[in-house]
Each structure stands twice: as C-alpha cells, then as structure tokens.
Design a protein around this motif. Structure first.
Motif, PDB file in Angstrom:
ATOM      1  N   GLY A  82      43.538  32.092  33.747  1.00  0.00           N
ATOM      2  CA  GLY A  82      43.032  31.115  32.793  1.00  0.00           C
ATOM      3  C   GLY A  82      42.025  30.170  33.407  1.00  0.00           C
ATOM      4  N   GLY A  83      41.256  29.528  32.551  1.00  0.00           N
ATOM      5  CA  GLY A  83      40.286  28.555  33.013  1.00  0.00           C
ATOM      6  C   GLY A  83      39.439  28.074  31.858  1.00  0.00           C
ATOM      7  N   SER A  84      38.716  26.995  32.081  1.00  0.00           N
ATOM      8  CA  SER A  84      37.844  26.502  31.012  1.00  0.00           C
ATOM      9  C   SER A  84      36.647  27.433  30.823  1.00  0.00           C
ATOM     10  N   PHE A  85      36.210  28.091  31.911  1.00  0.00           N
ATOM     11  CA  PHE A  85      35.071  29.015  31.865  1.00  0.00           C
ATOM     12  C   PHE A  85      33.895  28.368  31.133  1.00  0.00           C
ATOM     13  N   ASP A  86      33.505  27.211  31.677  1.00  0.00           N
ATOM     14  CA  ASP A  86      32.495  26.371  31.029  1.00  0.00           C
ATOM     15  C   ASP A  86      31.373  26.025  32.016  1.00  0.00           C
ATOM     16  N   PRO A  87      30.603  27.038  32.459  1.00  0.00           N
ATOM     17  CA  PRO A  87      30.629  28.455  32.084  1.00  0.00           C
ATOM     18  C   PRO A  87      31.403  29.305  33.094  1.00  0.00           C
ATOM     19  N   PRO A  88      31.683  30.560  32.761  1.00  0.00           N
ATOM     20  CA  PRO A  88      32.224  31.495  33.749  1.00  0.00           C
ATOM     21  C   PRO A  88      31.124  31.834  34.754  1.00  0.00           C
ATOM     22  N   HIS A  89      31.482  31.920  36.036  1.00  0.00           N
ATOM     23  CA  HIS A  89      30.467  32.161  37.061  1.00  0.00           C
ATOM     24  C   HIS A  89      30.877  33.319  37.979  1.00  0.00           C
ATOM     25  N   VAL A  90      30.053  33.578  38.971  1.00  0.00           N
ATOM     26  CA  VAL A  90      30.245  34.769  39.806  1.00  0.00           C
ATOM     27  C   VAL A  90      31.547  34.723  40.599  1.00  0.00           C
ATOM     28  N   ALA A  91      32.016  33.536  40.966  1.00  0.00           N
ATOM     29  CA  ALA A  91      33.286  33.452  41.689  1.00  0.00           C
ATOM     30  C   ALA A  91      34.456  33.821  40.784  1.00  0.00           C
ATOM     31  N   HIS A  92      34.388  33.440  39.512  1.00  0.00           N
ATOM     32  CA  HIS A  92      35.424  33.840  38.558  1.00  0.00           C
ATOM     33  C   HIS A  92      35.490  35.367  38.457  1.00  0.00           C
ATOM     34  N   PHE A 151      42.179  34.064  29.885  1.00  0.00           N
ATOM     35  CA  PHE A 151      42.402  33.078  28.823  1.00  0.00           C
ATOM     36  C   PHE A 151      41.476  31.873  28.966  1.00  0.00           C
ATOM     37  N   PRO A 152      40.416  31.794  28.160  1.00  0.00           N
ATOM     38  CA  PRO A 152      39.682  30.530  28.108  1.00  0.00           C
ATOM     39  C   PRO A 152      40.606  29.433  27.565  1.00  0.00           C
ATOM     40  N   THR A 153      40.628  28.312  28.255  1.00  0.00           N
ATOM     41  CA  THR A 153      41.525  27.217  27.903  1.00  0.00           C
ATOM     42  C   THR A 153      41.133  26.582  26.580  1.00  0.00           C
ATOM     43  N   GLY A 154      42.151  26.211  25.819  1.00  0.00           N
ATOM     44  CA  GLY A 154      41.906  25.479  24.589  1.00  0.00           C
ATOM     45  C   GLY A 154      41.647  24.016  24.891  1.00  0.00           C
ATOM     46  N   GLN A 155      42.505  23.146  24.421  1.00  0.00           N
ATOM     47  CA  GLN A 155      42.404  21.711  24.717  1.00  0.00           C
ATOM     48  C   GLN A 155      43.104  21.468  26.050  1.00  0.00           C
ATOM     49  N   ALA A 202      32.817  34.245  28.243  1.00  0.00           N
ATOM     50  CA  ALA A 202      33.863  34.936  29.004  1.00  0.00           C
ATOM     51  C   ALA A 202      33.825  36.439  28.720  1.00  0.00           C
ATOM     52  N   ARG A 203      33.636  36.812  27.481  1.00  0.00           N
ATOM     53  CA  ARG A 203      33.557  38.241  27.143  1.00  0.00           C
ATOM     54  C   ARG A 203      32.390  38.902  27.861  1.00  0.00           C
ATOM     55  N   MET A 204      31.278  38.194  27.936  1.00  0.00           N
ATOM     56  CA  MET A 204      30.110  38.738  28.641  1.00  0.00           C
ATOM     57  C   MET A 204      30.388  38.840  30.138  1.00  0.00           C
ATOM     58  N   ALA A 205      30.949  37.789  30.713  1.00  0.00           N
ATOM     59  CA  ALA A 205      31.130  37.717  32.160  1.00  0.00           C
ATOM     60  C   ALA A 205      32.083  38.785  32.683  1.00  0.00           C
ATOM     61  N   PHE A 206      33.158  39.036  31.952  1.00  0.00           N
ATOM     62  CA  PHE A 206      34.206  39.938  32.439  1.00  0.00           C
ATOM     63  C   PHE A 206      34.140  41.338  31.827  1.00  0.00           C
ATOM     64  N   ALA A 207      33.056  41.631  31.116  1.00  0.00           N
ATOM     65  CA  ALA A 207      32.950  42.897  30.382  1.00  0.00           C
ATOM     66  C   ALA A 207      33.068  44.111  31.292  1.00  0.00           C
ATOM     67  N   ASP A 208      32.588  44.008  32.522  1.00  0.00           N
ATOM     68  CA  ASP A 208      32.574  45.166  33.416  1.00  0.00           C
ATOM     69  C   ASP A 208      33.711  45.156  34.438  1.00  0.00           C
ATOM     70  N   VAL A 209      34.665  44.235  34.297  1.00  0.00           N
ATOM     71  CA  VAL A 209      35.806  44.194  35.218  1.00  0.00           C
ATOM     72  C   VAL A 209      36.884  45.144  34.699  1.00  0.00           C
ATOM     73  N   PRO A 210      37.253  46.166  35.474  1.00  0.00           N
ATOM     74  CA  PRO A 210      38.256  47.135  35.008  1.00  0.00           C
ATOM     75  C   PRO A 210      39.569  46.452  34.636  1.00  0.00           C
ATOM     76  N   GLU A 265      24.092  37.722  34.593  1.00  0.00           N
ATOM     77  CA  GLU A 265      22.814  37.658  33.886  1.00  0.00           C
ATOM     78  C   GLU A 265      22.994  37.396  32.399  1.00  0.00           C
ATOM     79  N   ALA A 266      23.959  38.064  31.783  1.00  0.00           N
ATOM     80  CA  ALA A 266      24.165  37.882  30.340  1.00  0.00           C
ATOM     81  C   ALA A 266      24.576  36.445  30.020  1.00  0.00           C
ATOM     82  N   VAL A 267      25.361  35.838  30.906  1.00  0.00           N
ATOM     83  CA  VAL A 267      25.790  34.457  30.688  1.00  0.00           C
ATOM     84  C   VAL A 267      24.607  33.506  30.812  1.00  0.00           C
ATOM     85  N   ALA A 268      23.739  33.737  31.799  1.00  0.00           N
ATOM     86  CA  ALA A 268      22.543  32.902  31.950  1.00  0.00           C
ATOM     87  C   ALA A 268      21.683  32.973  30.695  1.00  0.00           C
ATOM     88  N   GLY A 269      21.531  34.179  30.144  1.00  0.00           N
ATOM     89  CA  GLY A 269      20.755  34.337  28.929  1.00  0.00           C
ATOM     90  C   GLY A 269      21.379  33.623  27.744  1.00  0.00           C
TER      91      GLY A 269
END
Length: 206
Positions: free
Chosen positions: A16-26, A45-49, A67-75, A191-195
């Motif tokens: 879990g995390g805020s993923f605001d934004p998700p980055h390469v370390a995540h 899990f992107p955090t709610g409140q 988050a969907r973009m960032a982790f799309a290619d993680v098996p 890259e997708a997140v940057a865009g």
C-alpha cells in the motif's frame, strides 16, 4: 499410486501507499517482492484517506490510474482500489482482515519500506497486523542514512521476510517539487506516469 502432494497455500502480498505519484522505487520494490517472496499475487492498494498524512492527497481517480500505469508490467501485480472507496481514514489492518476473509488459507505478506517499518508500532492494531501477515521489509529501499539500515528487532515478535533492494534515492515529495518548479522527472517515474502528470497538470502548485 503415490500420495497426492500437499497444496501450497497461496502467497498473497499487500503493498500500500499514497502513490502520489508512484515512482521507480515503488515499481522496483513490487518486482523484487514478487520474485524474492514467491508471491502468487501482489495486491497494490492506493491509500484512501490516509490517517497519518498531514497534507491532502491528489484525487483518488488520478492516483488509481497512475498506479495502474506504473505497475502494469509487474508480473502477478493487481492494483486494487477498494481503500479509495472507503469513508473515513484508511487502516492497513482492515484491508488485511478483508484479504484473509476473501482468501481463506492464504499466507498474507505485508510489503513495506524501511521508513514504514520504523513507524509500524504506531499503526492502528499493530499487533493484529503482525498476527495476520508476515512483514516483508525492504530495508534498503531508501537512501542510506547515518543511523544505518532498519533494525528488524524493533518489530518484536513479528514474522519477517526481508526483500533485498538496492538504495534508490527517490521520493514522491521530490517528484512533486520538481514538477512544481518545472524540472524533468523522466528518470524518476515510469514514462506513462510522467505523461499522465503532464496531461492532467498535476503537482503544478506542489
């Protein structure tokens, strides 16, 4: 006929995390966790409140899509938006209970960075968290500080399964600040997140 082999319990990770934004370390941590822990599935899990965040988070729809973009290619990674739909503060223990109920018999593993591990004792029902899940700490998933790496003994009697990860000196705070000041974030986020950040003019006033 030989004896039927015992079925191994499903190994289900929670990250879990805020993923605001998700980055390469995540993303690197998610990949390492799946591989090193032998996870059948890693729920992200992107955090709610967030009860522990002093600042307001970006809108849930943006963080979920990034988050969907960032982790799309993680098996074996699945982005789960349930915490974003809850009213009131989001607590890890509630999500772990839901996962346990939905996946009876599964082995739950909570994947966290060293900074989160250091704060775990102060989380809501921390003893219950440690009862429900094995704690998987990425002890090197942050810049090395003067005091050294995280001391796992601070977690008491928790079941531990460390994740090895090289130091990655990147933070969401830094990324937001760089966007606000017009600097490049091309090597800090997928890259997708940057865009997406550019398209929706996020963090311009971070």
């Amino acid at each position: 006929m030989g004896l039927t082999a015992a079925v191994r319990p499903k190994r289900l990770g929670m990250f879990g995390g805020s993923f605001d934004p998700p980055h390469v370390a995540h993303v690197a941590l998610a990949r390492a966790a799946v591989q090193q822990l032998g996870l059948d599935e890693l729920r992200i899990f992107p955090t709610g409140q967030a009860w522990h965040k002093a600042r307001d988070l970006s809108p849930a729809a943006h963080r979920l899509e990034m988050a969907r973009m960032a982790f799309a290619d993680v098996p074996h990674a699945v982005v789960d938006g349930r915490e974003l739909q809850r009213t009131g503060p989001t607590y890890t223990v509630d999500t772990l209970r839901e996962l346990q109920a939905q996946h009876p018999g599964a082995e739950l593993l909570l994947v966290i960075g060293a900074d989160q591990a250091e704060a775990l004792q102060g989380w809501r029902e921390s003893d219950e968290i440690k009862r429900l899940a094995t704690i998987s700490v990425a002890a090197r998933a942050r810049p090395v500080r003067a005091e050294g790496f995280f001391d796992a003994s601070r977690l008491g009697a928790a079941r531990l399964a460390p994740v090895e990860l090289a130091p990655m000196p990147v933070s969401a705070t830094e990324i937001r600040q760089r966007v606000a000041s017009g600097q490049s974030i091309s090597k800090l986020v997928p890259e997708a997140v940057a865009g997406y950040i550019a398209q929706h003019s996020l963090y311009r006033s971070a």
